[in-house]
Write a protein that holds these residues in place. Structure first.
Motif, PDB file in Angstrom:
ATOM      1  N   ARG A   1     -10.718   7.779  11.424  1.00 52.21           N
ATOM      2  CA  ARG A   1     -10.287   8.170  10.088  1.00 52.21           C
ATOM      3  C   ARG A   1     -11.205   9.250   9.520  1.00 52.21           C
ATOM      4  O   ARG A   1     -10.749  10.190   8.878  1.00 52.21           O
TER       5      ARG A   1
ATOM      6  N   ILE B   1     -13.569  -2.360  14.753  1.00 47.99           N
ATOM      7  CA  ILE B   1     -14.433  -2.042  13.614  1.00 47.99           C
ATOM      8  C   ILE B   1     -14.879  -0.581  13.623  1.00 47.99           C
ATOM      9  O   ILE B   1     -14.631   0.161  12.669  1.00 47.99           O
TER      10      ILE B   1
ATOM     11  N   VAL C   1      -7.384   4.643   1.395  1.00 44.24           N
ATOM     12  CA  VAL C   1      -7.218   3.539   0.454  1.00 44.24           C
ATOM     13  C   VAL C   1      -8.409   2.589   0.504  1.00 44.24           C
ATOM     14  O   VAL C   1      -8.783   2.105   1.555  1.00 44.24           O
ATOM     15  N   GLY C   2      -9.022   2.354  -0.645  1.00 48.32           N
ATOM     16  CA  GLY C   2     -10.040   1.315  -0.710  1.00 48.32           C
ATOM     17  C   GLY C   2     -11.420   1.753  -0.264  1.00 48.32           C
ATOM     18  O   GLY C   2     -12.335   0.952  -0.269  1.00 48.32           O
TER      19      GLY C   2
ATOM     20  N   THR D   1       0.834  -1.208   0.000  1.00 44.33           N
ATOM     21  CA  THR D   1       0.000   0.000   0.000  1.00 44.33           C
ATOM     22  C   THR D   1       0.867   1.256   0.000  1.00 44.33           C
ATOM     23  O   THR D   1       0.398   2.324   0.325  1.00 44.33           O
TER      24      THR D   1
ATOM     25  N   PRO E   1     -11.689   2.498  14.360  1.00 43.58           N
ATOM     26  CA  PRO E   1     -10.771   2.848  13.263  1.00 43.58           C
ATOM     27  C   PRO E   1     -11.447   3.666  12.169  1.00 43.58           C
ATOM     28  O   PRO E   1     -10.850   4.616  11.635  1.00 43.58           O
ATOM     29  N   GLN E   2     -12.688   3.338  11.848  1.00 46.41           N
ATOM     30  CA  GLN E   2     -13.396   4.088  10.810  1.00 46.41           C
ATOM     31  C   GLN E   2     -13.771   5.474  11.309  1.00 46.41           C
ATOM     32  O   GLN E   2     -13.670   6.467  10.590  1.00 46.41           O
TER      33      GLN E   2
ATOM     34  N   ARG F   1     -14.880   4.132  -0.707  1.00 42.04           N
ATOM     35  CA  ARG F   1     -15.545   4.798  -1.823  1.00 42.04           C
ATOM     36  C   ARG F   1     -15.546   6.291  -1.619  1.00 42.04           C
ATOM     37  O   ARG F   1     -15.552   6.783  -0.514  1.00 42.04           O
TER      38      ARG F   1
END
Lengths: 259, 429
Positions: free
Chosen positions: B347, B340, B426-427, B105, B343-344, B429
């Motif tokens: 970010r 789960i 990264v990755g 990555t 982390p989201q 949408r």
């Protein structure tokens, strides 16, 4: 599908052989709205049950009660001999035994495809990393996309994402798989690949409860079809019985609307 | 057959974009002339700064502005510390880059040497230019040696880190590595403040204070260290407050809400003043912490409340289906959150978090006035009253210098945050 070919059961709410899931007089309320009323259903081992019905009829709510994503208010739910209660240990145990596939996939966007699959085996089953990754690759091969392992969910098509979601659920080696409208969010050309994966699973002897609008799938794969409306089970029967000579007017009306 | 669309001429472009309607025309003329005037005055200001600016005041007081009254014979400790920290930062950067290389990555993999150089220039060019500017104002060799050794240490650290990063380490080695990485800044801090650690050079041992306690940290060093401490300490507290506010335990929820709303309702300056004067009511004088510690504690507690709200916003931005998927897989609530949702969530709110940290960095200047600490701003104000410079209206030069240093720091943080966002995106949408 079970080895014994299904027939019209004397009491259609009884499954084949000994049951793995039992719902007894289950009620569920959202505020004052009754989403489920007096649901009685037994699912046999290795049985494939398709649940259909108009939207808002409580199909999703019913299967979400089975793994405690929703809490039922009255009645008894037993999964593989474990009764669902407020006991957190029982809930965890039942969730380990049941896999669930969602309409919106709900893959973890911050993890690679392989990490999505290996997360639960590593964290819940304490499987060593290497073993988990080998197992994850096996599953990806089963759903026919091993080459996507290092990608992120957002880089995959809808159909591929849903197949990853199925592999992710299978990674926990569940005894029962719950499918909550697995093809409803997909573009038409991708529905086939997901249904094929589900058919393979059924042939392999997995116990499945599938909420879907895919009547073709119901006809071809289901051992029994459950028709729900307004929070109640209206009719249960074999696909043949259900599609060709339903007993209830409500069922006939629904079938005339969709077929 | 190919048809080419005629590119509109400049006149057409102007007519379409600037003078489409009479109102557009008026707005263009009014704001155009206003803009030109502002640019003109701005250029004049900068040009006159270069031509007429009396920068002698900065030149003479550079050491005071940077590290306050830190004893000169003891500056070697700062030099050693900066080099160690550069090595440390290099190792961390290297490990991160190495991990990305291993996972495929990496954002720098496959760049040509030229592209790599321009990437590095964009990231560190401004800071390097600023350092060179500051070095050009010094008249001893010490700062040059410090910056050069820090640069060398940083490069060495980057190489070592890159070597470690691409390797698969046994779990106990990587744990040990983490412990060492956490221990380094703490060690550096102890080395700077503790007299019982030996000085690196015999010559530096000559006179009295062999270390400089935290209570005496001043100048830009105070702004940098208190901001860094505030950032590092406020993040975990803010995270816990955010989780507390979402908790089902009413008591925990209540405490979090009261804390967050109380702190957010008070101006930072007021809190700093209270830390200065009202602490004596609660703590005996002998035990009361120094002004610098009070400032850091206030910054931390203040920023934590804001971070809590930012993180809470992030938690709400994660679709409920993510948590449900975690539940359905049999993950415990703690693991659903840690692996789960969090982390989201974090970010998603990187820009807001970094914005808060930039805010904190600049707000450290409030401590000068509120607590009487001779930070960069207070120092820059004070030096205009020195006998050599009094009455010459040098405050503009001093303020420009202060503003420039803060801008360099804030802008670098802002750009690194954008880089981080892009990388972590990264990755998705």
């Amino acid at each position: 599908m079970s080895d014994t070919s299904p027939s019209v059961f004397a009491d259609a709410t009884e499954g084949v052989g000994d049951s793995i899931i039992e719902l007894d007089h289950v009620d569920k309320f959202f505020g004052s709205f009754q989403a489920l009323s007096d649901i009685n259903l037994r699912i046999g081992r290795q049985e494939v049950v398709v649940v259909i019905g108009p939207s808002g009829s409580g199909k999703s709510t019913m299967i979400r009660c089975i793994n405690r994503l929703e809490e039922h208010d009255n009645g008894r739910i037993v999964v593989d001999g474990i009764e669902l209660s407020a006991d957190v240990k029982n809930i965890q145990e039942i969730r380990r035994e049941t896999g669930m596939v969602f309409q919106q996939f709900n893959l973890f966007p911050h993890l690679t495809v392989l990490d999505n699959i290996t997360l639960a085996p590593k964290q819940v089953r304490r499987m060593p990393k290497k073993e988990a990754e080998e197992w994850g690759m096996d599953l990806l091969t089963q759903v026919k996309i091993p080459e996507q392992a290092k990608k992120y969910p957002g880089q995959l098509s809808g159909g591929q994402q849903q197949r990853v979601a199925i592999a992710r659920s299978l990674a926990m080696k569940p005894k029962v798989m719950l499918f909550d409208e697995p093809t409803s969010a997909l573009d038409p050309e991708m529905i086939g690949e997901v249904l094929d994966t589900m058919k393979d699973l059924a042939k392999g002897g997995m116990t499945m409860i599938v909420v879907t609008h895919e009547m073709g799938f119901a006809r071809e794969v289901a051992d029994r079809v459950v028709f729900m409306a307004d929070g109640q089970i209206v009719e249960v029967g074999t696909p043949q019985h259900f599609f060709e000579s339903p007993d209830e007017d409500r069922t006939k009306l629904f079938l005339s609307q969709i077929l | 057959m190919t048809t080419t669309v005629a590119k509109p001429s400049r006149v057409t472009w102007v007519r379409r974009n600037l003078f489409r309607t009479p109102l557009d025309g008026i707005l263009t003329i009014v704001f155009g002339s206003l803009g030109l005037y502002v640019i003109f005055r701005g250029v004049l200001f900068v040009a006159s700064g270069f031509v007429n600016g009396r920068w002698q005041i900065i030149d003479d007081n550079l050491k005071l502005l940077m590290v306050g009254l830190w004893p000169v014979q003891n500056l070697i400790r700062i030099g050693v510390s900066v080099a160690v920290l550069a090595l440390w930062a290099g190792v961390i950067g290297g490990v991160i880059a190495g991990r990305q290389k291993r996972r495929g990555t990496s954002s720098i993999e496959g760049l040509t040497a030229m592209q790599r150089a321009s990437d590095l220039t964009r990231r560190f060019g401004l800071v390097t230019a600023t350092l060179l500017l500051l070095l050009s104002l010094t008249d001893t060799a010490g700062p040059w040696i410090m910056v050069l050794s820090a640069f060398v240490a940083g490069v060495i650290g980057r190489v070592i880190g890159g070597w470690i990063g691409v390797r698969f380490l046994p779990i106990w080695v990587s744990r040990l590595f983490t412990v060492v990485m956490v221990a380094v800044p703490i060690g550096v801090f102890l080395y700077l403040t503790s007299p019982w650690l030996p000085d690196p050079l015999p010559a530096a041992r000559s006179s009295e204070p062999s270390a400089w306690p935290l209570a005496e940290w001043e100048g830009f060093m105070f702004n940098l260290t208190s901001a860094a401490a505030g950032i590092v300490l406020s993040f975990p507290i803010g995270l816990l407050l955010a989780l507390g506010r979402r908790s089902k335990l009413r008591l925990l929820q209540g405490i979090s809400i009261v804390y967050i709303e109380f702190v957010r309702g008070a101006p930072l300056y007021v809190l700093l003043l209270m830390a200065n004067v009202s602490l004596e009511f609660f703590v005996p004088e002998a035990l009361a912490p120094s002004r610098v510690v009070r400032a850091i504690v206030t910054f931390t507690l203040f920023t934590a409340a804001y971070i809590a709200e930012i993180v809470r916003g992030g938690l709400q931005s994660v679709p409920v289906g993510q948590e449900e998927a975690g539940k359905a897989l049999g993950l415990t609530p703690t693991k659903q959150m840690r692996l789960i949702v969090l982390p989201q969530a974090l970010r998603n709110v990187i820009p807001a978090q970094i914005g808060q940290f930039i805010s904190l960095f600049k707000d450290t200047t409030l401590a000068g006035l509120a607590l009487g600490i001779l930070d960069l701003l207070a120092g820059a104000t004070a030096i205009t009253q020195q006998p050599d410079f009094r009455g010459q209206g040098l405050i503009i030069e001093a303020l420009v210098f202060v503003g420039f240093l803060f801008w360099v720091g804030s802008f670098t943080m802002s750009r690194e945050s954008q880089r981080l966002e892009k990388k972590l995106g990264v990755g998705t949408r």
